[in-house]
Motif scaffolding. Structure first.
Motif, PDB file in Angstrom:
ATOM      1  N   HIS A 217     109.589  62.443 -12.053  1.00 51.48           N
ATOM      2  CA  HIS A 217     109.219  61.084 -12.726  1.00 51.48           C
ATOM      3  C   HIS A 217     107.667  60.787 -12.679  1.00 51.48           C
ATOM      4  CE1 HIS A 217     113.445  59.948 -12.646  1.00 51.48           C
ATOM      5  NE2 HIS A 217     113.421  60.643 -11.196  1.00 51.48           N
ATOM      6  N   ASN A 218     107.050  60.442 -13.981  1.00 49.72           N
ATOM      7  CA  ASN A 218     105.855  59.707 -13.801  1.00 49.72           C
ATOM      8  C   ASN A 218     105.522  58.488 -13.424  1.00 49.72           C
ATOM      9  OD1 ASN A 218     104.916  62.368 -15.050  1.00 49.72           O
ATOM     10  ND2 ASN A 218     105.696  61.566 -17.329  1.00 49.72           N
ATOM     11  N   GLN A 219     104.784  58.505 -12.222  1.00 46.76           N
ATOM     12  CA  GLN A 219     104.192  57.094 -11.644  1.00 46.76           C
ATOM     13  C   GLN A 219     102.983  56.986 -11.957  1.00 46.76           C
ATOM     14  OE1 GLN A 219     106.537  54.780 -11.077  1.00 46.76           O
ATOM     15  NE2 GLN A 219     106.586  54.672  -8.634  1.00 46.76           N
ATOM     16  N   THR A 220     102.476  55.774 -12.120  1.00 39.21           N
ATOM     17  CA  THR A 220     100.916  55.540 -12.244  1.00 39.21           C
ATOM     18  C   THR A 220     100.567  54.518 -10.828  1.00 39.21           C
ATOM     19  OG1 THR A 220     100.779  55.809 -14.775  1.00 39.21           O
ATOM     20  CG2 THR A 220      99.166  54.541 -13.491  1.00 39.21           C
ATOM     21  N   ILE A 221      99.376  55.097 -10.120  1.00 43.72           N
ATOM     22  CA  ILE A 221      98.955  54.265  -9.033  1.00 43.72           C
ATOM     23  C   ILE A 221      97.723  53.685  -9.585  1.00 43.72           C
ATOM     24  CG2 ILE A 221      97.878  56.138  -7.908  1.00 43.72           C
ATOM     25  CD1 ILE A 221      98.569  54.660  -5.168  1.00 43.72           C
ATOM     26  N   THR A 222      97.456  52.491  -9.266  1.00 41.46           N
ATOM     27  CA  THR A 222      96.315  51.767  -9.316  1.00 41.46           C
ATOM     28  C   THR A 222      95.788  50.950  -8.232  1.00 41.46           C
ATOM     29  OG1 THR A 222      96.808  51.435 -11.984  1.00 41.46           O
ATOM     30  CG2 THR A 222      95.239  49.949 -11.097  1.00 41.46           C
ATOM     31  N   VAL A 223      94.234  51.183  -7.995  1.00 36.63           N
ATOM     32  CA  VAL A 223      93.823  50.515  -6.878  1.00 36.63           C
ATOM     33  C   VAL A 223      92.459  49.990  -7.347  1.00 36.63           C
ATOM     34  CG1 VAL A 223      92.710  51.259  -4.447  1.00 36.63           C
ATOM     35  CG2 VAL A 223      94.423  52.836  -5.620  1.00 36.63           C
ATOM     36  N   GLU A 224      92.729  48.593  -6.941  1.00 34.52           N
ATOM     37  CA  GLU A 224      91.606  47.703  -7.354  1.00 34.52           C
ATOM     38  C   GLU A 224      90.718  47.016  -6.105  1.00 34.52           C
ATOM     39  OE1 GLU A 224      92.742  44.888 -10.494  1.00 34.52           O
ATOM     40  OE2 GLU A 224      94.935  45.747 -10.076  1.00 34.52           O
ATOM     41  N   ASN A 225      89.439  46.939  -6.294  1.00 34.31           N
ATOM     42  CA  ASN A 225      88.726  46.025  -5.322  1.00 34.31           C
ATOM     43  C   ASN A 225      88.600  44.585  -5.853  1.00 34.31           C
ATOM     44  OD1 ASN A 225      86.881  44.778  -3.744  1.00 34.31           O
ATOM     45  ND2 ASN A 225      85.428  46.872  -3.624  1.00 34.31           N
ATOM     46  N   VAL A 226      89.344  43.820  -5.179  1.00 32.46           N
ATOM     47  CA  VAL A 226      89.647  42.669  -5.579  1.00 32.46           C
ATOM     48  C   VAL A 226      88.917  41.507  -5.096  1.00 32.46           C
ATOM     49  CG1 VAL A 226      92.036  43.004  -6.966  1.00 32.46           C
ATOM     50  CG2 VAL A 226      91.922  42.099  -4.629  1.00 32.46           C
ATOM     51  N   LEU A 227      88.004  41.891  -3.959  1.00 32.47           N
ATOM     52  CA  LEU A 227      87.259  41.066  -3.284  1.00 32.47           C
ATOM     53  C   LEU A 227      86.320  40.087  -4.052  1.00 32.47           C
ATOM     54  CD1 LEU A 227      86.243  40.096  -0.475  1.00 32.47           C
ATOM     55  CD2 LEU A 227      84.640  41.807  -0.608  1.00 32.47           C
ATOM     56  N   GLN A 228      86.545  38.959  -3.717  1.00 35.83           N
ATOM     57  CA  GLN A 228      85.593  37.954  -4.402  1.00 35.83           C
ATOM     58  C   GLN A 228      84.429  37.747  -3.414  1.00 35.83           C
ATOM     59  OE1 GLN A 228      85.994  36.520  -7.553  1.00 35.83           O
ATOM     60  NE2 GLN A 228      87.926  37.825  -7.387  1.00 35.83           N
ATOM     61  N   ALA A 229      83.398  38.614  -3.759  1.00 34.32           N
ATOM     62  CA  ALA A 229      82.319  38.891  -2.700  1.00 34.32           C
ATOM     63  C   ALA A 229      80.957  37.714  -2.753  1.00 34.32           C
ATOM     64  CB  ALA A 229      81.593  40.093  -3.175  1.00 34.32           C
ATOM     65  N   GLN A 230      80.584  37.589  -1.672  1.00 37.39           N
ATOM     66  CA  GLN A 230      79.478  36.559  -1.617  1.00 37.39           C
ATOM     67  C   GLN A 230      78.125  37.758  -1.402  1.00 37.39           C
ATOM     68  OE1 GLN A 230      79.435  33.838  -2.693  1.00 37.39           O
ATOM     69  NE2 GLN A 230      81.713  33.583  -2.830  1.00 37.39           N
TER      70      GLN A 230
ATOM     71  N   LYS B 292     102.412  67.742  -1.578  1.00 36.83           N
ATOM     72  CA  LYS B 292     102.598  68.041  -2.651  1.00 36.83           C
ATOM     73  C   LYS B 292     101.422  68.026  -3.624  1.00 36.83           C
ATOM     74  CE  LYS B 292     106.571  67.131  -4.343  1.00 36.83           C
ATOM     75  NZ  LYS B 292     107.754  66.198  -4.871  1.00 36.83           N
ATOM     76  N   ASP B 293     100.731  66.874  -3.722  1.00 34.92           N
ATOM     77  CA  ASP B 293      99.517  66.694  -4.549  1.00 34.92           C
ATOM     78  C   ASP B 293      98.378  65.850  -3.970  1.00 34.92           C
ATOM     79  OD1 ASP B 293     100.420  68.136  -7.147  1.00 34.92           O
ATOM     80  OD2 ASP B 293     101.758  66.610  -7.118  1.00 34.92           O
ATOM     81  N   VAL B 294      97.188  65.926  -4.064  1.00 30.23           N
ATOM     82  CA  VAL B 294      95.956  65.172  -3.640  1.00 30.23           C
ATOM     83  C   VAL B 294      95.247  64.936  -4.743  1.00 30.23           C
ATOM     84  CG1 VAL B 294      94.365  65.313  -1.869  1.00 30.23           C
ATOM     85  CG2 VAL B 294      96.452  66.527  -1.552  1.00 30.23           C
ATOM     86  N   TYR B 295      94.890  63.750  -4.703  1.00 25.84           N
ATOM     87  CA  TYR B 295      93.861  63.037  -5.658  1.00 25.84           C
ATOM     88  C   TYR B 295      92.601  62.371  -5.094  1.00 25.84           C
ATOM     89  CZ  TYR B 295      98.235  63.572  -8.341  1.00 25.84           C
ATOM     90  OH  TYR B 295      99.473  64.162  -8.761  1.00 25.84           O
ATOM     91  N   ILE B 296      91.581  62.687  -5.771  1.00 24.51           N
ATOM     92  CA  ILE B 296      90.568  61.557  -5.355  1.00 24.51           C
ATOM     93  C   ILE B 296      90.176  60.647  -6.551  1.00 24.51           C
ATOM     94  CG2 ILE B 296      88.057  61.452  -4.566  1.00 24.51           C
ATOM     95  CD1 ILE B 296      88.435  64.016  -3.197  1.00 24.51           C
ATOM     96  N   LEU B 297      90.249  59.256  -6.324  1.00 31.07           N
ATOM     97  CA  LEU B 297      89.873  58.304  -7.416  1.00 31.07           C
ATOM     98  C   LEU B 297      88.748  57.749  -7.447  1.00 31.07           C
ATOM     99  CD1 LEU B 297      93.044  59.024  -7.617  1.00 31.07           C
ATOM    100  CD2 LEU B 297      93.480  56.591  -7.958  1.00 31.07           C
ATOM    101  N   ALA B 298      87.597  58.126  -8.223  1.00 30.73           N
ATOM    102  CA  ALA B 298      86.412  57.506  -8.181  1.00 30.73           C
ATOM    103  C   ALA B 298      86.015  56.737  -9.471  1.00 30.73           C
ATOM    104  CB  ALA B 298      85.442  58.618  -7.793  1.00 30.73           C
ATOM    105  N   ASP B 299      85.293  55.595  -9.281  1.00 30.31           N
ATOM    106  CA  ASP B 299      84.813  54.763 -10.320  1.00 30.31           C
ATOM    107  C   ASP B 299      83.868  55.821 -11.452  1.00 30.31           C
ATOM    108  OD1 ASP B 299      84.393  51.868 -11.616  1.00 30.31           O
ATOM    109  OD2 ASP B 299      82.679  52.856 -11.870  1.00 30.31           O
TER     110      ASP B 299
ATOM    111  N   GLN C 273     103.074  62.782 -10.574  1.00 32.99           N
ATOM    112  CA  GLN C 273     104.379  63.371 -10.841  1.00 32.99           C
ATOM    113  C   GLN C 273     105.246  63.361  -9.639  1.00 32.99           C
ATOM    114  OE1 GLN C 273     103.530  67.312 -12.578  1.00 32.99           O
ATOM    115  NE2 GLN C 273     103.999  66.400 -14.530  1.00 32.99           N
ATOM    116  N   ILE C 274     106.330  62.602  -9.525  1.00 33.18           N
ATOM    117  CA  ILE C 274     106.727  62.468  -8.308  1.00 33.18           C
ATOM    118  C   ILE C 274     108.679  62.762  -8.420  1.00 33.18           C
ATOM    119  CG2 ILE C 274     107.846  60.234  -6.887  1.00 33.18           C
ATOM    120  CD1 ILE C 274     104.720  60.851  -6.835  1.00 33.18           C
ATOM    121  N   THR C 275     109.070  63.094  -7.247  1.00 40.73           N
ATOM    122  CA  THR C 275     110.521  63.560  -7.151  1.00 40.73           C
ATOM    123  C   THR C 275     111.096  62.788  -6.196  1.00 40.73           C
ATOM    124  OG1 THR C 275     110.338  65.171  -5.666  1.00 40.73           O
ATOM    125  CG2 THR C 275     110.115  66.008  -8.003  1.00 40.73           C
ATOM    126  N   GLY C 276     112.433  62.295  -6.213  1.00 40.06           N
ATOM    127  CA  GLY C 276     113.109  61.612  -5.136  1.00 40.06           C
ATOM    128  C   GLY C 276     112.755  62.125  -3.699  1.00 40.06           C
TER     129      GLY C 276
END
Length: 446
Positions: free
Chosen positions: A47-60, A319-326, A349-352
């Motif tokens: 199965h195709n699955q999408t992961i999204t990671v966000e920096n949602v900090l309201q910084a000062q 199974k798989d390793v990814y590095i997600l950079a801006d 790409q995911i299996t049960g």
């Protein structure tokens, strides 16, 4: 090539100004409930699955700020008296403060922007007499009478209002003054672990211009990669309402409120390592155990995910390793000045039966990292999984105030080695109180 938060954070200078609810479905069975999974596909198909990671900090932009005053009534600092306060700061950070020259119409003492230097060029903390860094300023809002206890307040309004200007011995109305460093003595002490104490002494009684000092305000700006986020925290060329209240009346309320509103948390996140795996053991870390020497330390201290990624790829259950950079800044920047924070996504790409884990550095720390907690995140889960993320101390470096530590890599320092088991960071921690993790890091699967 070794990448690190220290190298990548310098891109903040280029981007700093350009700076959901869960998908809920009925639980299908008791196992799904126990796992906290909102949706499970039982098949073994890919199965195709999408992961999204966000920096949602309201910084000062300010890491710390505060107020100081005398201990009498009124709380002014009279000639011969002194006050002290403590603060944290790392390399590239400065102390800014302001206090009224009490027997004047609108004069104030403050160091020149960005503030009092706290470290030498070689990174050594500065200590001793730093009085030479204090200056006397004219707020430009009132006509200056001869300074002294008979000055009338509020006095005559300047027309037009002038820019703030430094007074070097004589003002625009030919009133004379000693050097600011003769009226105010500043002593700086380094207390260790990035903490300083400054003592402000009123020595004006030793000059021809005796005057009390009003209560004052102070601030420390974040400086990731040596780039101050707020290099002029208290005053600029043109005065503000808050500064005018200090310079004319010694009232710090408005400025203190303003600085407090600008004080909080700022941190980028390092490139995010994502791993899919099978089995009952999280391949990245285990709370209560020591760092396994496979590369987690390099993420936690420097934001370098390459070493851990390579070691994980050798594990049979991975199974798989990814590095997600801006794509622009490499690191994931927080939201600041109304601009959205960074967001990265990856199709998986995911299996049960597959599980998922992530890890990313709390950028302005010595060795803290965000990671999925435990070993129960089914990779076929759908929706917001931010509640499964924890903040951990890798135990391999001595901790300092987040964003104000002299040995933090993002501050240009070298972490001091330590050896303690991995543990979850408490909140409040020993230095400050962080927002809830969901208000810093958002992770979704869809």
């Amino acid at each position: 090539m070794r990448h690190s938060i220290l190298k990548n954070i310098t891109m903040l200078a280029l981007v700093i100004t350009v700076f959901s609810a869960c998908d809920k479905e009925p639980m299908e069975n008791a196992d799904a409930f126990n796992l906290g999974i909102s949706k499970i596909d039982k098949s073994k198909a890919i199965h195709n699955q999408t992961i999204t990671v966000e920096n949602v900090l309201q910084a000062q932009p300010l890491v710390q700020s505060g107020a100081f005053m005398g201990d009498g009534t009124p709380p002014v600092i009279f000639p011969g008296q002194e006050i002290s306060f403590s603060f944290y700061a790392g390399k590239g950070q400065y102390l800014s403060f302001a206090t009224m020259y009490g027997w004047s119409n609108d004069l104030f003492f403050a160091p020149e922007n960005p503030g009092i230097a706290l470290y030498d060029n070689d990174g050594t903390p500065i200590t001793g007499d730093v009085s030479s860094q204090i200056k006397l300023w004219d707020n430009g809002t009132r006509v200056n009478q001869a300074p002294g206890m008979d000055v009338e307040h509020p006095g005559v309004l300047e027309d037009p209002i002038k820019n703030i200007s430094e007074i070097n011995g004589m003002d625009a109305y030919s009133n004379t003054y000693p050097m600011a460093s003769e009226m105010m003595k500043l002593s700086l002490n380094y207390d260790g672990n990035s903490m300083f104490t400054i003592t402000i002494m009123n020595t004006s009684d030793q000059t021809s211009n005796t005057t009390p000092f009003s209560p004052g305000v102070w601030a420390i700006s974040y400086a990731p990669g040596g780039n101050l986020l707020m290099p002029e925290p208290i005053f600029q060329d043109v005065t503000t309402e808050g500064l005018t209240h200090i310079a004319e009346t010694g009232n710090i309320a408005i400025m203190h409120e303003y600085l407090t509103s600008k004080t909080g948390i700022f941190t980028p996140l390092s490139p995010v390592l994502v791993v899919t795996y099978e089995g009952n053991m999280n391949p990245i870390y285990e709370v209560g155990s020591y760092d396994m020497g496979e590369g987690l330390k390099d993420i936690a201290q420097f934001g370098n995910a390459e070493i851990l990624a390579e070691n994980l790829r050798q594990k049979p259950n991975v199974k798989d390793v990814y590095i997600l950079a801006d794509p622009v800044s490499t690191v994931l920047l927080p939201s600041i000045n109304g601009n959205a924070g960074s967001k990265v996504s990856q199709e998986l790409q995911i299996t049960g039966g597959s599980k998922i884990a992530i890890v990313t550095m709390y950028g302005l720390s010595n060795d803290w990292f965000f990671a999925t907690k435990g070993n129960f995140i089914n990779a076929l889960r759908v929706g917001d999984i931010s509640s499964t993320i924890g903040l951990f101390d890798n135990g391999t470096a001595v901790n300092e105030y987040p964003g104000a530590g002299e040995t933090q890599a993002a501050q240009g320092g070298t972490p001091i080695e330590n050896m303690e088991p991995i543990s979850e960071v408490t909140n409040p921690n020993e230095f400050n109180t962080l927002p809830p993790i969901k208000d810093i890091l958002k992770v979704t699967l869809e």
